[in-house]
Design a protein around this motif. Structure first.
Motif, mmCIF file in Angstrom:
data_model
loop_
_atom_site.group_PDB
_atom_site.id
_atom_site.type_symbol
_atom_site.label_atom_id
_atom_site.label_comp_id
_atom_site.label_asym_id
_atom_site.label_seq_id
_atom_site.Cartn_x
_atom_site.Cartn_y
_atom_site.Cartn_z
ATOM 1 N N LEU A 112 0.829 -1.204 0.000
ATOM 2 C CA LEU A 112 0.000 0.000 0.000
ATOM 3 C C LEU A 112 0.865 1.257 0.000
ATOM 4 O O LEU A 112 0.619 2.185 -0.779
ATOM 5 C CB LEU A 112 -0.934 -0.013 1.217
ATOM 6 N N HIS A 113 1.872 1.270 0.848
ATOM 7 C CA HIS A 113 2.766 2.436 0.929
ATOM 8 C C HIS A 113 3.482 2.682 -0.403
ATOM 9 O O HIS A 113 3.551 3.820 -0.879
ATOM 10 C CB HIS A 113 3.779 2.239 2.057
ATOM 11 N N ARG A 114 3.991 1.619 -1.001
ATOM 12 C CA ARG A 114 4.730 1.715 -2.269
ATOM 13 C C ARG A 114 3.860 2.308 -3.376
ATOM 14 O O ARG A 114 4.348 2.975 -4.279
ATOM 15 C CB ARG A 114 5.235 0.318 -2.652
ATOM 16 N N HIS A 115 2.552 2.073 -3.312
ATOM 17 C CA HIS A 115 1.647 2.548 -4.352
ATOM 18 C C HIS A 115 0.868 3.800 -3.930
ATOM 19 O O HIS A 115 -0.116 4.163 -4.571
ATOM 20 C CB HIS A 115 0.705 1.423 -4.777
ATOM 21 N N GLY A 116 1.330 4.420 -2.825
ATOM 22 C CA GLY A 116 0.715 5.671 -2.392
ATOM 23 C C GLY A 116 -0.706 5.511 -1.895
ATOM 24 O O GLY A 116 -1.498 6.452 -1.979
ATOM 25 N N LEU A 117 -1.037 4.329 -1.399
ATOM 26 C CA LEU A 117 -2.393 4.063 -0.911
ATOM 27 C C LEU A 117 -2.409 4.100 0.613
ATOM 28 O O LEU A 117 -1.422 3.754 1.260
ATOM 29 C CB LEU A 117 -2.850 2.685 -1.409
ATOM 30 N N PRO A 118 -3.519 4.490 1.210
ATOM 31 C CA PRO A 118 -3.578 4.579 2.675
ATOM 32 C C PRO A 118 -3.520 3.202 3.332
ATOM 33 O O PRO A 118 -4.013 2.217 2.780
ATOM 34 C CB PRO A 118 -4.930 5.253 2.938
ATOM 35 N N GLN A 119 -2.899 3.155 4.513
ATOM 36 C CA GLN A 119 -2.815 1.918 5.279
ATOM 37 C C GLN A 119 -3.855 1.857 6.394
ATOM 38 O O GLN A 119 -4.066 0.796 6.972
ATOM 39 C CB GLN A 119 -1.417 1.762 5.875
ATOM 40 N N ALA A 120 -4.492 2.974 6.681
ATOM 41 C CA ALA A 120 -5.488 3.020 7.753
ATOM 42 C C ALA A 120 -6.612 2.029 7.440
ATOM 43 O O ALA A 120 -7.164 2.037 6.345
ATOM 44 C CB ALA A 120 -6.047 4.428 7.903
ATOM 45 N N GLY A 121 -6.914 1.188 8.381
ATOM 46 C CA GLY A 121 -7.949 0.177 8.189
ATOM 47 C C GLY A 121 -7.401 -1.179 7.801
ATOM 48 O O GLY A 121 -8.143 -2.162 7.767
ATOM 49 N N LEU A 122 -6.091 -1.265 7.508
ATOM 50 C CA LEU A 122 -5.486 -2.566 7.193
ATOM 51 C C LEU A 122 -5.485 -3.418 8.451
ATOM 52 O O LEU A 122 -5.068 -2.976 9.520
ATOM 53 C CB LEU A 122 -4.053 -2.371 6.675
ATOM 54 N N ARG A 123 -5.967 -4.627 8.322
ATOM 55 C CA ARG A 123 -6.050 -5.546 9.463
ATOM 56 C C ARG A 123 -5.940 -6.964 8.926
ATOM 57 O O ARG A 123 -6.434 -7.264 7.842
ATOM 58 C CB ARG A 123 -7.394 -5.348 10.157
ATOM 59 N N VAL A 124 -5.305 -7.836 9.689
ATOM 60 C CA VAL A 124 -5.249 -9.260 9.343
ATOM 61 C C VAL A 124 -5.826 -10.047 10.509
ATOM 62 O O VAL A 124 -5.338 -9.958 11.637
ATOM 63 C CB VAL A 124 -3.800 -9.724 9.037
ATOM 64 N N ARG A 125 -6.901 -10.765 10.235
ATOM 65 C CA ARG A 125 -7.530 -11.627 11.234
ATOM 66 C C ARG A 125 -7.082 -13.062 10.961
ATOM 67 O O ARG A 125 -7.003 -13.477 9.804
ATOM 68 C CB ARG A 125 -9.055 -11.516 11.159
ATOM 69 N N THR A 126 -6.785 -13.794 12.013
ATOM 70 C CA THR A 126 -6.218 -15.134 11.865
ATOM 71 C C THR A 126 -6.905 -16.113 12.795
ATOM 72 O O THR A 126 -7.228 -15.784 13.934
ATOM 73 C CB THR A 126 -4.708 -15.102 12.211
ATOM 74 N N GLU A 127 -7.093 -17.319 12.287
ATOM 75 C CA GLU A 127 -7.549 -18.424 13.132
ATOM 76 C C GLU A 127 -6.761 -19.651 12.725
ATOM 77 O O GLU A 127 -6.327 -19.772 11.580
ATOM 78 C CB GLU A 127 -9.060 -18.642 13.002
ATOM 79 N N PRO A 153 -7.951 -1.411 3.504
ATOM 80 C CA PRO A 153 -8.507 -0.070 3.703
ATOM 81 C C PRO A 153 -9.673 0.145 2.737
ATOM 82 O O PRO A 153 -9.644 -0.339 1.599
ATOM 83 C CB PRO A 153 -7.335 0.856 3.354
ATOM 84 N N PRO A 154 -10.702 0.849 3.154
ATOM 85 C CA PRO A 154 -11.875 1.049 2.293
ATOM 86 C C PRO A 154 -11.542 1.734 0.974
ATOM 87 O O PRO A 154 -12.229 1.517 -0.021
ATOM 88 C CB PRO A 154 -12.811 1.918 3.131
ATOM 89 N N GLU A 155 -10.466 2.522 0.951
ATOM 90 C CA GLU A 155 -10.106 3.271 -0.258
ATOM 91 C C GLU A 155 -9.342 2.431 -1.269
ATOM 92 O O GLU A 155 -8.972 2.930 -2.331
ATOM 93 C CB GLU A 155 -9.242 4.488 0.108
ATOM 94 N N LEU A 156 -9.065 1.165 -0.964
ATOM 95 C CA LEU A 156 -8.269 0.338 -1.876
ATOM 96 C C LEU A 156 -9.057 0.085 -3.163
ATOM 97 O O LEU A 156 -10.142 -0.493 -3.137
ATOM 98 C CB LEU A 156 -7.905 -0.994 -1.229
ATOM 99 N N PRO A 157 -8.503 0.524 -4.300
ATOM 100 C CA PRO A 157 -9.195 0.276 -5.574
ATOM 101 C C PRO A 157 -9.336 -1.223 -5.844
ATOM 102 O O PRO A 157 -8.438 -2.012 -5.525
ATOM 103 C CB PRO A 157 -8.275 0.924 -6.610
#
Length: 150
Positions: free
Chosen positions: A78-93, A114-118
């Protein structure tokens, strides 16, 4: 902790580039501390397994290691492509084996983007995150030597 700086391995590990060290020390009961560079973690067992439940289990840290590695790779994408990281989460089981030897038999990771991810970036993010170092290591397991100190 001494010796935490990466070092080049000798000929006994020809494919490895750097040697990283950490140390695990008994605290009490089933609790241990883990010193990694200048960081200290703790592990324990749940009450029902005889521990005092002061920290995650080693197996939970194993699952957390994969999840955080996936999150790191996704975040870097996300950072490399200038996209926001806010909201990034990884859920694991993960599921444990019911037979011997004791082991994790399956893991499921879900990346909340993140909701803004195209939409056109979703598959690429998944591909990048799926090739994190921990995931690669699970697919190509390292040689593991366990020995007693002299």
């Amino acid at each position: 902790m001494t010796g935490s700086t990466p070092q080049t391995l000798g000929t006994s590990h020809p494919q490895a580039v750097d040697l990283h060290r950490l140390e695990v020390v008994h605290v009490e009961g089933d609790a241990y501390t883990v010193d990694v560079r200048e960081h200290r973690l703790q592990v324990d067992q749940p009450l029902e397994a005889g521990g005092t439940d002061t920290a995650p289990t080693p197996t939970e840290l194993f699952a957390a290691s994969l999840a955080t590695c996936v999150a790191f790779y996704a975040g870097r994408y996300l950072h490399r492509h200038g996209l926001p990281q806010a909201g990034l989460r990884v859920r694991t089981e993960f599921a444990m084996a019911t037979d011997r030897p004791p082991r994790v038999t399956s893991m499921r990771l879900v990346i909340d983007t993140p909701p803004e991810l195209p939409q056109q970036r979703r598959a690429a993010l998944l591909a990048v995150a799926s090739h994190c170092t921990v995931h690669n290591t699970l697919h190509e397991p390292p040689e593991i030597d366990i020995e007693l100190a002299p």
